[in-house]
Scaffold this active site. Structure first.
Site, PDB file in Angstrom:
ATOM      1  CE  LYS A   1     -19.692  -1.591  26.135  1.00 15.46           C
ATOM      2  NZ  LYS A   1     -20.919  -0.918  26.561  1.00 15.46           N
TER       3      LYS A   1
ATOM      4  CD  GLN B   1     -23.678  -1.662  28.897  1.00  6.87           C
ATOM      5  OE1 GLN B   1     -22.469  -1.542  28.783  1.00  6.87           O
ATOM      6  NE2 GLN B   1     -24.486  -1.702  27.859  1.00  6.87           N
TER       7      GLN B   1
ATOM      8  CG  ASP C   1     -21.403   5.311  26.331  1.00  4.80           C
ATOM      9  OD1 ASP C   1     -20.856   4.676  25.404  1.00  4.80           O
ATOM     10  OD2 ASP C   1     -22.182   4.797  27.152  1.00  4.80           O
TER      11      ASP C   1
END
Ligand code: NAD
Length: 293
Positions: free
Chosen positions: A54, A98, A121
């Site tokens: 990422k 994460q 997200d």
């Protein structure tokens, strides 16, 4: 005739190139780069790999990457304090924590603490509700990637029968909402669904997001269907498999003989996730900038 194999790797590169163009236009217009903050708690090896990719691809797209690494024994209050700091930071357009978080940390309060406008997200309940209501918001990245591959493969999906295997907040539910929004007729199936093979055989579009290696067999697939395999399963080397070989939820060789189009694992939906994380970050930046005027 063997199915067309949908090249998610090439498509993800194409999406990232478009995002890079938009990120450069944002920087030219506003005098700063689009910024994505990634928070990693602990040192789960798979999460380390994801976060590394990422960070690298964020920079390659011409965006600013802010990396925050916290020890596995971080207290919830300290993680929430970092989220609050990132919420308030004008250089940060997107925040990604994460997952999974190491025990005993619970993802729920952390996701709920992220500013919904920076929730790239798409997991905040406000964004989940917006997707459900057909309002603009931020949508989870893997479902966006899966839907993108479906649209690129089929064009208009109006009236087609779609079956989504799996009902997680991360994949199954948002994929189903996106298909519904695109006018498909959607059935959601899960671990308690009866007559699963027969149900799957009704699908013009079959999306598998289960996490069970090779669950979907060739005779579950309607001839000519488009099959999107979201599953990522690492086979056990003790079962005579090459160490750590990745397979999807769909028995690839069997599906190849029946479907019209099929995503491979790896190289199908997987690469699309980061491409749409970057897309969501530019979307979040553009919306915040417009709201600030
Ligand atoms: P999850 O465990 O949260 O949900 C799995 C779903 O599958 C559940 O809703 C459950 O009801 C259903 N299910 C379980 N067993 C079943 C069965 N035998 N028949 C029918 N349905 C069954 O998983 P998730 O987070 O939604 O992820 C699903 C898969 O997608 C995993 O393999 C995961 O690794 C993969 N994944 C890939 C990406 C990516 O490509 N970047 C992103 C997220 C998840």
């Amino acid at each position: 005739m063997a199915a067309t194999i949908i090249d998610g790797k090439a498509e993800a590169a194409r999406v990232r190139a478009l995002v890079a163009t938009d990120a450069a236009a944002f920087e030219a217009a506003h005098g700063r780069k689009v910024g994505l903050a990634v928070v990693l708690v602990g040192s789960d090896p798979a999460s380390e790999v994801y976060v590394g990719s990422k960070v690298r691809l964020t920079r390659e797209a011409g965006m600013e990457s802010f990396e925050h690494r916290l020890p596995a024994d971080t207290a919830e209050a300290d993680l929430l304090a970092l989220v609050a700091q990132l919420n308030a930071d004008p250089a940060v357009d997107g925040i990604l924590v994460q997952l999974p978080l190491p025990a005993p940390l619970d993802a729920g309060p952390v996701i709920a603490a992220i500013d919904p406008e920076k929730d790239v997200d798409g997991l905040h309940p406000e964004n989940a509700g917006r997707l459900m209501a057909g309002l603009p918001g931020l949508v989870p990245c893997t479902p966006l990637g899966a839907m993108h591959l479906i649209s690129r493969t089929l064009g208009d999906v109006t009236g087609l029968n779609a079956v989504v295997l799996g009902r997680s907040n991360l994949v199954g539910k948002p994929v189903a909402q996106l298909l519904l929004g695109a006018n498909a007729t959607v059935t959601m199936a899960h671990s308690r669904t009866r007559e699963l093979p027969a149900l799957c055989r009704t699908a013009d579009i079959l999306v598998a997001a289960v996490g069970r290696p090779n669950l979907v067999r060739g005779d579950w697939i309607k001839p000519g269907a488009t099959v999107i395999d979201v599953g990522i399963n690492r086979l056990d080397p003790r079962e005579g498999e090459a160490k750590g070989r990745l397979v999807g939820d769909v028995c690839f060789d069997e599906a190849l003989a029946v479907a019209a189009a099929l995503t491979p694992v790896p190289g199908g939906v997987g690469p699309m996730t980061i491409a749409f994380l970057l897309r969501n970050t530019v979307t979040a930046a553009t919306r915040r900038q417009a709201a600030a005027k």
